[in-house]
Design a protein around this motif. Structure first.
Motif, PDB file in Angstrom:
ATOM      1  N   LEU A 111      42.046  38.764  32.371  1.00 62.61           N
ATOM      2  CA  LEU A 111      43.349  39.431  32.325  1.00 62.61           C
ATOM      3  C   LEU A 111      43.548  40.333  33.534  1.00 62.61           C
ATOM      4  O   LEU A 111      44.599  40.291  34.196  1.00 62.61           O
ATOM      5  CB  LEU A 111      43.467  40.244  31.036  1.00 62.61           C
ATOM      6  CG  LEU A 111      44.702  41.147  30.900  1.00 62.61           C
ATOM      7  CD1 LEU A 111      45.977  40.319  30.874  1.00 62.61           C
ATOM      8  CD2 LEU A 111      44.583  42.022  29.649  1.00 62.61           C
ATOM      9  N   ILE A 112      42.546  41.147  33.846  1.00 59.68           N
ATOM     10  CA  ILE A 112      42.669  42.072  34.978  1.00 59.68           C
ATOM     11  C   ILE A 112      42.788  41.304  36.286  1.00 59.68           C
ATOM     12  O   ILE A 112      43.630  41.614  37.142  1.00 59.68           O
ATOM     13  CB  ILE A 112      41.472  43.041  35.017  1.00 59.68           C
ATOM     14  CG1 ILE A 112      41.398  43.875  33.729  1.00 59.68           C
ATOM     15  CG2 ILE A 112      41.558  43.953  36.235  1.00 59.68           C
ATOM     16  CD1 ILE A 112      42.654  44.664  33.412  1.00 59.68           C
ATOM     17  N   ARG A 113      41.983  40.275  36.463  1.00 60.06           N
ATOM     18  CA  ARG A 113      42.056  39.483  37.700  1.00 60.06           C
ATOM     19  C   ARG A 113      43.391  38.742  37.816  1.00 60.06           C
ATOM     20  O   ARG A 113      43.974  38.656  38.897  1.00 60.06           O
ATOM     21  CB  ARG A 113      40.885  38.497  37.751  1.00 60.06           C
ATOM     22  CG  ARG A 113      39.519  39.155  37.917  1.00 60.06           C
ATOM     23  CD  ARG A 113      38.424  38.123  38.090  1.00 60.06           C
ATOM     24  NE  ARG A 113      37.098  38.713  38.057  1.00 60.06           N
ATOM     25  CZ  ARG A 113      36.509  39.290  39.113  1.00 60.06           C
ATOM     26  NH1 ARG A 113      37.146  39.339  40.277  1.00 60.06           N
ATOM     27  NH2 ARG A 113      35.291  39.794  39.007  1.00 60.06           N
ATOM     28  N   ASP A 114      43.882  38.214  36.698  1.00 61.10           N
ATOM     29  CA  ASP A 114      45.172  37.511  36.733  1.00 61.10           C
ATOM     30  C   ASP A 114      46.308  38.455  37.097  1.00 61.10           C
ATOM     31  O   ASP A 114      47.187  38.115  37.906  1.00 61.10           O
ATOM     32  CB  ASP A 114      45.465  36.866  35.374  1.00 61.10           C
ATOM     33  CG  ASP A 114      44.823  35.494  35.227  1.00 61.10           C
ATOM     34  OD1 ASP A 114      44.144  35.037  36.180  1.00 61.10           O
ATOM     35  OD2 ASP A 114      44.989  34.874  34.161  1.00 61.10           O
ATOM     36  N   LEU A 115      46.331  39.632  36.495  1.00 61.89           N
ATOM     37  CA  LEU A 115      47.374  40.608  36.821  1.00 61.89           C
ATOM     38  C   LEU A 115      47.296  41.002  38.292  1.00 61.89           C
ATOM     39  O   LEU A 115      48.320  41.146  38.974  1.00 61.89           O
ATOM     40  CB  LEU A 115      47.241  41.847  35.932  1.00 61.89           C
ATOM     41  CG  LEU A 115      47.586  41.662  34.454  1.00 61.89           C
ATOM     42  CD1 LEU A 115      47.199  42.915  33.657  1.00 61.89           C
ATOM     43  CD2 LEU A 115      49.067  41.355  34.258  1.00 61.89           C
ATOM     44  N   GLU A 116      46.071  41.150  38.776  1.00 61.43           N
ATOM     45  CA  GLU A 116      45.871  41.492  40.183  1.00 61.43           C
ATOM     46  C   GLU A 116      46.372  40.368  41.086  1.00 61.43           C
ATOM     47  O   GLU A 116      47.100  40.610  42.063  1.00 61.43           O
ATOM     48  CB  GLU A 116      44.387  41.757  40.429  1.00 61.43           C
ATOM     49  CG  GLU A 116      44.037  42.247  41.813  1.00 61.43           C
ATOM     50  CD  GLU A 116      42.546  42.557  41.921  1.00 61.43           C
ATOM     51  OE1 GLU A 116      42.210  43.702  42.260  1.00 61.43           O
ATOM     52  OE2 GLU A 116      41.719  41.649  41.659  1.00 61.43           O
ATOM     53  N   ASP A 117      46.011  39.137  40.763  1.00 59.39           N
ATOM     54  CA  ASP A 117      46.419  37.993  41.589  1.00 59.39           C
ATOM     55  C   ASP A 117      47.936  37.819  41.606  1.00 59.39           C
ATOM     56  O   ASP A 117      48.503  37.356  42.600  1.00 59.39           O
ATOM     57  CB  ASP A 117      45.767  36.716  41.069  1.00 59.39           C
ATOM     58  CG  ASP A 117      44.263  36.674  41.305  1.00 59.39           C
ATOM     59  OD1 ASP A 117      43.766  37.488  42.117  1.00 59.39           O
ATOM     60  OD2 ASP A 117      43.588  35.848  40.659  1.00 59.39           O
ATOM     61  N   ARG A 118      48.596  38.200  40.509  1.00 60.11           N
ATOM     62  CA  ARG A 118      50.049  38.046  40.404  1.00 60.11           C
ATOM     63  C   ARG A 118      50.804  39.290  40.891  1.00 60.11           C
ATOM     64  O   ARG A 118      52.004  39.392  40.690  1.00 60.11           O
ATOM     65  CB  ARG A 118      50.425  37.741  38.946  1.00 60.11           C
ATOM     66  CG  ARG A 118      50.021  36.332  38.511  1.00 60.11           C
ATOM     67  CD  ARG A 118      50.014  36.201  36.995  1.00 60.11           C
ATOM     68  NE  ARG A 118      49.904  34.811  36.563  1.00 60.11           N
ATOM     69  CZ  ARG A 118      48.780  34.114  36.590  1.00 60.11           C
ATOM     70  NH1 ARG A 118      47.648  34.663  37.047  1.00 60.11           N
ATOM     71  NH2 ARG A 118      48.760  32.857  36.169  1.00 60.11           N
ATOM     72  N   GLY A 153      44.824  49.727  36.436  1.00 64.01           N
ATOM     73  CA  GLY A 153      46.166  49.532  36.977  1.00 64.01           C
ATOM     74  C   GLY A 153      47.112  50.685  36.714  1.00 64.01           C
ATOM     75  O   GLY A 153      46.724  51.761  36.257  1.00 64.01           O
ATOM     76  N   GLY A 154      48.379  50.459  37.017  1.00 66.78           N
ATOM     77  CA  GLY A 154      49.433  51.397  36.675  1.00 66.78           C
ATOM     78  C   GLY A 154      49.328  52.780  37.281  1.00 66.78           C
ATOM     79  O   GLY A 154      49.915  53.730  36.768  1.00 66.78           O
ATOM     80  N   GLY A 155      48.555  52.935  38.360  1.00 68.36           N
ATOM     81  CA  GLY A 155      48.420  54.243  38.995  1.00 68.36           C
ATOM     82  C   GLY A 155      47.151  54.985  38.646  1.00 68.36           C
ATOM     83  O   GLY A 155      46.957  56.130  39.080  1.00 68.36           O
ATOM     84  N   GLU A 162      29.127  41.503  31.176  1.00 67.87           N
ATOM     85  CA  GLU A 162      29.004  41.270  32.612  1.00 67.87           C
ATOM     86  C   GLU A 162      30.357  41.034  33.287  1.00 67.87           C
ATOM     87  O   GLU A 162      30.564  41.416  34.443  1.00 67.87           O
ATOM     88  CB  GLU A 162      28.079  40.076  32.868  1.00 67.87           C
ATOM     89  CG  GLU A 162      26.601  40.356  32.634  1.00 67.87           C
ATOM     90  CD  GLU A 162      26.190  40.362  31.171  1.00 67.87           C
ATOM     91  OE1 GLU A 162      25.046  40.744  30.861  1.00 67.87           O
ATOM     92  OE2 GLU A 162      27.030  39.975  30.321  1.00 67.87           O
ATOM     93  N   GLY A 163      31.284  40.387  32.598  1.00 71.58           N
ATOM     94  CA  GLY A 163      32.602  40.157  33.170  1.00 71.58           C
ATOM     95  C   GLY A 163      33.342  41.460  33.426  1.00 71.58           C
ATOM     96  O   GLY A 163      33.902  41.676  34.504  1.00 71.58           O
ATOM     97  N   ILE A 164      33.349  42.333  32.430  1.00 73.37           N
ATOM     98  CA  ILE A 164      34.007  43.632  32.600  1.00 73.37           C
ATOM     99  C   ILE A 164      33.275  44.456  33.655  1.00 73.37           C
ATOM    100  O   ILE A 164      33.901  45.165  34.450  1.00 73.37           O
ATOM    101  CB  ILE A 164      34.082  44.372  31.253  1.00 73.37           C
ATOM    102  CG1 ILE A 164      34.967  43.592  30.278  1.00 73.37           C
ATOM    103  CG2 ILE A 164      34.621  45.790  31.434  1.00 73.37           C
ATOM    104  CD1 ILE A 164      35.025  44.157  28.877  1.00 73.37           C
TER     105      ILE A 164
END
Length: 491
Positions: free
Chosen positions: A354-361, A422-424, A115-117
């Motif tokens: 991980l994805i949300r943290d990278l997005e927030d940063r 991410g990354g394009g 569910e998270g993913i």
């Protein structure tokens, strides 16, 4: 496996398996010895297709989330017809052992337990048509080597890991940080250690471009600290002594000047890191408690936290693995459903975090995150009926009688799933598909390893035709330089 192969050796035959394993390791050992004796590889400026020029990068960092052991797509990211467990259910009727759930992308479903993913799928692309060739027996060793290097083993030269290519061609954004870091995989004491070591290297590039191996994320901080009680002067003296020992090694004559100098440069890099404040990135106990607990589902989850911290500090390529150990984790030859249910819990929350943290940063746009595995699985049990009734890994059944039989077991290379964020990469996008009924082969837009690597390298700003001359022959970042970027995946 999905395709008949006239050269296939029965992997359930111990004698055949031992012969192939010996031949495989012999080839790898020869390539490894050749790598130590090889001179500096020469970068190719052109090939038969003309001048080699690098594309404009859309990503500066890459994180590979490796589902080691063979993640079953129908029980994760490509759900099929669901059949709950019941005694007497014909195995041929079993496609998925988890029901499908909605995701943040309309009309795209994945399996229950993720569910998270599912909630962050709108940030990336789901490829459902990744295909691998059938390489016969010793499947994990050969397929993991193939996926990580782009070359089918054994080779006449030691093929570099894709992380080593990025380290060699791009270097590290922060010169203090290792460019290539491998998290979560032990290389000793788990079975098939030599096979794992064969691709977890820089190959002919030399030691300085190889990985920093961190099997336990919670112990990473210790690996970048001088020994307890050692002051800076003593630490510097020990470094100088170690260099003299390396220089005086009786094996020096077997190592080329290029490889020896590469080893010394790798020692320089290690010394700089141990003397730098950047080493705090390795200490996951410095993470705020609330954030730490979101990642703290397993060693893999803590590895995801470490990967984020390392990318924030300038690591170029980080691999985080669920770890390959024969008959454990994603190597679901037995008790497939229960094991996969546990693995869902291990990976779901940390990956979403991980994805949300990278997005927030503000890092996600320039960080390519890839989730992949060496192949998929189907529900058929491997082995011959009655070959070893006490061995769940080789027992074969035609209908379910026990819960241990409920799950996806057999290696399958005809269609697997890859997630990219991410990354394009495109957002909220599904690419390719597999058949709704067995055999679950890719029926739309198949993506080979060569083309997937070409796409990854293109996003990182490396031409898929990038090559080096080694031992008088060209050696390319994608097999023979033939990988083609799948442009439809790019945003």
């Amino acid at each position: 496996m999905n395709h008949p192969d006239p050269f296939h050796v029965d992997s359930s035959d111990p004698a055949s398996r031992a012969i192939l394993r010996r031949d495989f390791l012999g080839g790898l050992s020869a390539a490894g010895a050749a790598a130590l004796a090889s001179n500096a590889p020469r970068l190719l400026a052109s090939d038969s297709m003309g001048e080699i020029t690098h594309p404009q990068p859309t990503a500066d960092h890459c994180i590979l989330l490796w589902m080691a052991g063979g993640m079953a797509s129908p029980d994760t990211f490509d759900p099929k017809r669901y059949a709950p467990f019941k005694k007497g259910l014909p195995v041929k009727d079993l496609l998925s052992t988890f029901p499908a759930i909605d995701t943040a992308v309309d009309d795209v479903k994945i399996c229950e337990g993720l569910e998270g993913i599912a909630s962050i799928l709108d940030r990336g692309t789901l490829i459902r048509s990744h295909v691998q060739p059938d390489l016969g027996s010793i499947l994990h060793s050969r397929h993991q080597y193939h996926w990580h290097t782009g070359y089918v083993p054994p080779q006449t030269v030691a093929a570099p890991h894709i992380g080593a290519w990025m380290s060699r061609v791009l270097g590290a954004p922060n010169e203090v940080m290792p460019a290539f870091i491998n998290i979560g995989q032990r290389l000793e004491g788990i079975g098939e250690s030599e096979e794992l070591k064969a691709f977890t290297t820089a190959g002919f590039f030399g030691s300085e471009f190889g990985p920093m191996n961190l099997p336990y994320p919670e112990e990473a901080a210790v690996s970048v600290r001088p020994p307890k009680g050692m002051d800076s002067q003593r630490f510097a003296n020990r470094d100088r002594l170690f260099r003299r020992l390396v220089d005086a090694s009786p094996n020096r004559d077997r190592i080329s000047e290029h490889q020896r100098e590469s080893l010394l440069r790798s020692m320089d890099s290690a010394y700089r890191l141990l003397s730098s404040a950047d080493r705090d990135a390795f200490d996951i106990t410095l993470e705020p408690t609330e954030s730490y607990e979101q990642y703290n589902t397993s060693r893999f989850g803590r590895g995801c936290l470490l990967a984020r911290r390392l990318v924030e500090s300038g690591a170029r390529f980080v691999e985080v693995t669920t770890e390959y150990v024969p008959f454990l984790h994603w190597d679901t030859h037995a008790n497939g459903h229960e094991t996969t249910k546990r693995l869902h819990s291990d990976i779901d929350r940390p990956i979403a975090k991980l994805i949300r943290d990278l997005e927030d940063r503000k890092l996600l746009d320039r960080t390519l995150v890839i989730l992949a595995s060496e192949f998929s699985r189907d529900a058929l049990m491997e082995g011959k009926p009655g070959s070893n009734a006490n061995d769940q890994a080789t027992e074969r059944v035609d209908a379910l009688s026990e819960m241990k039989h409920y799950g996806l077991h057999r290696h399958f290379t005809g269609g697997s799933s890859v997630l990219m964020f991410g990354g394009g990469i495109k957002k909220g996008f599904q690419y390719g598909s597999t058949s709704p009924e067995r055999p679950l082969v890719a029926i739309e837009n198949p993506v080979t390893i060569e083309d997937l690597h070409a796409t990854i390298m293109t996003m990182m700003g490396i031409s898929p035709r990038t090559g080096y001359e080694i031992e008088g022959r060209p050696f390319y970042v994608t097999s023979d330089g033939k990988g083609k970027c799948v442009n439809e995946l790019l945003g």
